[in-house]
Write a protein that holds these residues in place. Structure first.
Motif, short mmCIF file in Angstrom:
data_model
loop_
_atom_site.label_atom_id
_atom_site.label_comp_id
_atom_site.label_asym_id
_atom_site.label_seq_id
_atom_site.Cartn_x
_atom_site.Cartn_y
_atom_site.Cartn_z
N ASN A 1 0.83 -1.15 -0.01
CA ASN A 1 0.12 -0.09 -0.08
C ASN A 1 0.82 1.26 -0.16
O ASN A 1 1.54 1.54 0.93
CB ASN A 1 -0.92 -0.11 1.30
N VAL A 2 0.68 1.96 -0.91
CA VAL A 2 1.47 3.03 -1.09
C VAL A 2 0.84 4.34 -0.26
O VAL A 2 -0.28 4.45 -0.38
CB VAL A 2 1.71 3.77 -2.73
N VAL A 3 1.63 5.08 0.58
CA VAL A 3 1.02 6.17 1.18
C VAL A 3 1.65 7.38 1.03
O VAL A 3 2.67 7.81 1.41
CB VAL A 3 1.24 5.75 2.88
N THR A 4 0.93 8.19 0.36
CA THR A 4 1.28 9.62 0.03
C THR A 4 0.35 10.69 0.53
O THR A 4 0.60 11.75 0.29
CB THR A 4 1.51 9.72 -1.43
N SER A 5 -0.29 10.05 1.41
CA SER A 5 -1.20 11.16 2.04
C SER A 5 -2.18 10.47 3.07
O SER A 5 -2.28 9.18 3.23
CB SER A 5 -2.25 12.02 1.07
N ALA A 6 -3.25 11.16 3.73
CA ALA A 6 -3.97 10.29 4.61
C ALA A 6 -4.96 9.38 4.02
O ALA A 6 -5.27 8.31 4.58
CB ALA A 6 -4.96 11.45 5.28
N TYR A 7 -5.38 9.76 2.57
CA TYR A 7 -6.29 8.59 2.08
C TYR A 7 -5.48 7.11 2.04
O TYR A 7 -6.07 6.17 1.99
CB TYR A 7 -6.51 9.26 0.60
N GLY A 8 -4.32 7.37 1.62
CA GLY A 8 -3.41 6.00 1.61
C GLY A 8 -3.30 5.28 2.88
O GLY A 8 -3.61 3.99 2.85
N ARG A 9 -3.20 6.34 3.95
CA ARG A 9 -3.25 5.73 5.16
C ARG A 9 -4.39 5.26 5.71
O ARG A 9 -4.47 3.98 6.29
CB ARG A 9 -2.68 6.73 6.32
N TRP A 10 -5.48 5.74 5.34
CA TRP A 10 -6.85 5.12 5.77
C TRP A 10 -6.94 3.98 5.09
O TRP A 10 -7.63 3.03 5.57
CB TRP A 10 -8.10 6.11 5.50
N PHE A 11 -6.62 3.66 3.82
CA PHE A 11 -6.77 2.67 3.13
C PHE A 11 -6.01 1.45 3.57
O PHE A 11 -6.82 0.29 3.62
CB PHE A 11 -6.55 2.81 1.36
N GLY A 12 -5.00 1.74 4.04
CA GLY A 12 -4.06 0.70 4.59
C GLY A 12 -4.95 0.11 5.97
O GLY A 12 -4.99 -1.13 6.06
N HIS A 13 -5.40 1.20 6.64
CA HIS A 13 -5.87 0.79 7.86
C HIS A 13 -7.32 0.13 7.63
O HIS A 13 -7.70 -1.16 8.20
CB HIS A 13 -6.45 2.18 8.69
N TRP A 14 -8.04 0.22 6.62
CA TRP A 14 -9.27 -0.55 6.29
C TRP A 14 -8.98 -1.94 5.62
O TRP A 14 -9.59 -3.12 5.85
CB TRP A 14 -10.18 0.43 5.21
N LEU A 15 -7.74 -2.14 5.08
CA LEU A 15 -7.47 -3.40 4.48
C LEU A 15 -6.92 -4.31 5.88
O LEU A 15 -7.27 -5.23 5.90
CB LEU A 15 -6.07 -3.25 3.84
N ARG A 16 -6.14 -3.61 6.66
CA ARG A 16 -5.96 -4.31 7.75
C ARG A 16 -7.27 -4.80 8.74
O ARG A 16 -7.26 -6.06 9.36
CB ARG A 16 -5.07 -3.47 8.57
N ARG A 17 -7.91 -4.05 8.97
CA ARG A 17 -9.06 -4.22 9.66
C ARG A 17 -9.88 -5.33 8.97
O ARG A 17 -10.50 -6.06 9.83
CB ARG A 17 -10.13 -2.93 9.42
#
Ligand code: PLP
Length: 377
Positions: free
Chosen positions: A64-80
């Motif tokens: 998961n590429v994180v270049t802003s909060a959107y990517g961080r949230w996407f990673g969080h939802w994948l982990r969840r």
């Protein structure tokens, strides 16, 4: 500006049952893709969450590429959802270097998903879409893209470069409503989703949307679709088709070129150094040393342009000049540049505003587009 009549928003006619499929097909046309388009009846962030929820399970591995909060949230939802997620982080507010993604992939025996934001509205970065798609393909992984802030501003060649999932929203470059969004899904994405246990009933389940809408001949959407949002989406698409998608994209690219060239003439560095790694919807200017970011924005607002702070870790380091949607034109670019220039002068930072305005004029004169030079002095 037309007067706004809120009373026109009540008692709107029901959106026709067959209209949803037509809208989906028109979006496919704008993107030039043969993949499926489904609607999520919510703001684009919810569509992103639906994608993450629909593709993540225990045993699924994602980069998961994180270049802003959107990517961080996407990673969080994948982990969840139970997935194992390897984040690829970047220097503050900058686009990812695809070699960092390649190194991350090399360390993994098996990868199911590569996810990234295409263009970032919160910091102005543009990630290398085709390179990331090729990396995902090389590992036979799904490539999932947040294209909310790139549709209408950048070419998104879904079929050619191999995008399996793209989330889009009408509320940025397409100048449409913010309460409905769409997800583009190819066959590989559906195959991945079909292989996972579903969690329906859930508004986040794309498997349920496929079963209850796509697979039954695309009737009216399930539930009570918001007629307001779909009429507004239709109006926005009418306008985009009338202008032509290529022209809409070029209008954003031109606003970006003009703004970046004006910043340099002004004596201010674009936060993203490389032109080909910058968003066409917003341009981030570095806040010069010795200048306070919030002060700069407050000063600029006195000159009639709303410069925005960076969001996340870039706050205070950048101001964003917005040229999205209806603002992707010479007049908006120029008023942003004037506001930034005057605000910097007020804060005792010396700039060359004349040179900056000449740069804007030049960027628009060189073009042959229909609104070229329209409001450039
Ligand atoms: C704007 C945007 C979204 C959607 O955010 P909203 O809060 O729904 O407007 C998602 N991803 C990116 C990269 C965006 O710029």
């Amino acid at each position: 500006m037309r007067t706004f009549d809120r009373h026109g928003l009540v008692d709107v006619p029901r959106y026709p049952d067959h209209g949803y499929a037509l809208l989906a097909d028109r979006i496919k046309g704008l993107l030039g893709t043969s993949a499926d388009v489904v609607f999520v009846q919510a703001e684009a962030v919810l569509a992103l969450e639906a994608v993450a929820a629909s593709i993540a399970r225990h045993g699924v591995v994602a980069v998961n590429v994180v270049t802003s909060a959107y990517g961080r949230w996407f990673g969080h939802w994948l982990r969840r959802g139970g997935a194992t997620v390897h984040d690829v982080a970047v220097a503050m507010g900058q686009p990812v270097d695809s070699s960092a993604v390649a190194s991350c992939l090399e360390m993994l025996e098996h990868v199911d998903i590569v996810a990234a934001v295409h263009a970032e509205s919160s910091n102005g970065a543009l990630n290398p879409l085709a390179e990331l798609a090729a990396l995902a393909k090389s590992r036979n992984a799904l490539f999932a893209v947040d294209a909310v802030a790139s549709i209408g501003g950048h070419v998104i060649d879904v079929d050619r470069i191999g995008i399996d999932i793209a989330v889009i929203g009408p509320q940025k470059a397409l100048a449409g409503p913010a309460g409905v969004s769409a997800v583009v899904l190819g066959q590989r994405a559906w195959d991945h989703i079909a292989a996972l246990p579903d969690f329906a009933p859930s508004s986040l389940s794309l498997a349920a949307l496929k079963r209850d809408w796509l697979d039954c001949g695309r009737p009216a959407l399930p539930g009570t679709p918001s007629a307001l949002e779909f009429w507004a989406l239709e109006a926005a698409i009418d306008r985009i088709e009338a202008e032509g998608m290529e022209r809409v994209i070029e209008r954003h690219q031109q606003a970006s070129r003009a703004t970046r060239s004006a910043l340099r003439a002004l004596g201010v560095s674009p936060w993203i150094a490389r032109d080909d790694a910058a968003s066409a919807l917003v341009t981030s200017a570095s806040v010069p040393r010795g200048v306070d970011g919030p002060d700069l924005i407050a000063q600029a607002s006195r000159y009639g342009a709303e410069l925005a702070p960076g969001i996340g870790d870039v706050a205070g380091h950048i101001v964003r000049l917005n040229h999205t949607g209806l603002n992707a034109n010479a007049a908006s670019v120029r008023s942003n540049v004037v506001a930034l220039g005057r605000a910097l002068e007020q804060l005792r930072f010396s700039v060359d505003l004349d040179a900056a305005l000449r740069a804007v004029a030049n960027a628009y004169e060189r073009s042959t587009g229909s609104n070229a030079g329209e409001s450039v002095r």
